[in-house]
Enzyme design. Sequence first.
Site, PDB file in Angstrom:
ATOM      1  N   GLY A  76       0.813  -1.222   0.000  1.00 42.19           N
ATOM      2  CA  GLY A  76       0.000   0.000   0.000  1.00 42.19           C
ATOM      3  C   GLY A  76       0.840   1.263   0.000  1.00 42.19           C
ATOM      4  CB  CYS A 134       0.516   1.076  -6.761  1.00 41.32           C
ATOM      5  SG  CYS A 134       0.475   0.066  -5.267  1.00 41.32           S
ATOM      6  N   GLY A 221       7.340 -11.860  -9.300  1.00 38.87           N
ATOM      7  CA  GLY A 221       8.161 -13.068  -9.306  1.00 38.87           C
ATOM      8  C   GLY A 221       8.041 -13.865 -10.593  1.00 38.87           C
ATOM      9  N   GLY A 248       9.742 -10.549 -12.600  1.00 40.15           N
ATOM     10  CA  GLY A 248      10.150 -11.939 -12.454  1.00 40.15           C
ATOM     11  C   GLY A 248      11.556 -12.289 -12.893  1.00 40.15           C
TER      12      GLY A 248
END
Length: 309
Positions: A76, A134, A221, A248
């Site tokens: 957040g 985000c 990832g 990733g």
Amino acid sequence: MHDAAPDLRCRLGGLTLPNPVLAASGTAGYGTERLPGIDVNQLGALVTKGISLEPRPGNPPPRIVETACGMLNAIGLQNIGLKVFLGEHLPLLRESGLRVIVNVFGETEEQYARLASCLGNEQGILGLELNVSCPNVKKGGVAFGRDPETLHHLVKRVRAETSMPLWVKLTPDGVEPLEAAQASWEAGCDALTVANTYLGMAVDVEKRRPRLSIGTGGLSGPAIRPLTLYRVWKVAAAAPVPVIACGGVSSGRDALEYLIAGAKAVQVGSGAFGNPRLYQEVLISLRDYMIRHKMATLEQLSGSLEGMP
Ligand SMILES: Cc1cc2nc3c(=O)[nH]c(=O)nc-3n(C[C@H](O)[C@H](O)[C@H](O)COP(=O)(O)O)c2cc1C
């Protein structure tokens, strides 16, 4: 035949970095913390944790969950705020000589613009990365990145505030990658970071409750790499500005995939949590690969993909 050590210098818009391996925002602090096993000066650059005008506490715990091939986070955008960054961290960054890109985030266009005008005049910052992607906050963030028209307006507004190199970090969720990319480059950004995390969730089956406090989070990832690789390839093929791949990377081979597909640089994020030497390993792999394939410069590697039907 090429015998000399390859030139890993990386040109990103108006910026030249010594190499194309960068630390992704939110995964390597502000560049001032002592991170175990990491020599931050070896990085091409470090992108700071996202900064907002005012400090933010972030979301309550639990806000990280491990998943198969990656993790979900719902931090957040917890951060120290602009004032503390300028007063306490920037002087240390200037002293250290670390190459820093500051990731910024606002809830309104005006807040982004103020961040850009305050940071844009500061020595010791190489550029700004706009986080419009985000997924873990109610206001701002991905709301700006999902609508190309809103995004265009925002980037144009920020562009007017600063002549500093300006990167836009795109969301992979809820928008056609090329449309968001085009909206950004037409508004005058210098580079595109492709991409942020993917919205996801995890459920505690015993409690029959979400495992993250806010229910959903951003997936990062290895699980996201093929998805982001597709977006990097697609955007890089069309964009008149450089693409920085992010998603990733956990080995040199992963970084090579991105570069071959058209990226000019790669950001390493959550992969470094389990392996702090990853940045260095990626760099060594790139160098070895270029020697093996007799490539003298990064330009020869970037976008060298063949056989795409
Ligand atoms: C714990 C955590 C915090 C993050 N904070 C930010 C942030 O403040 N701003 C931002 O643009 N991206 C943030 N990200 C996204 C990463 O910069 C990166 O885009 C994402 O993790 C995908 O790359 P990766 O798979 O290599 O981790 C964060 C990611 C994680 C895991």
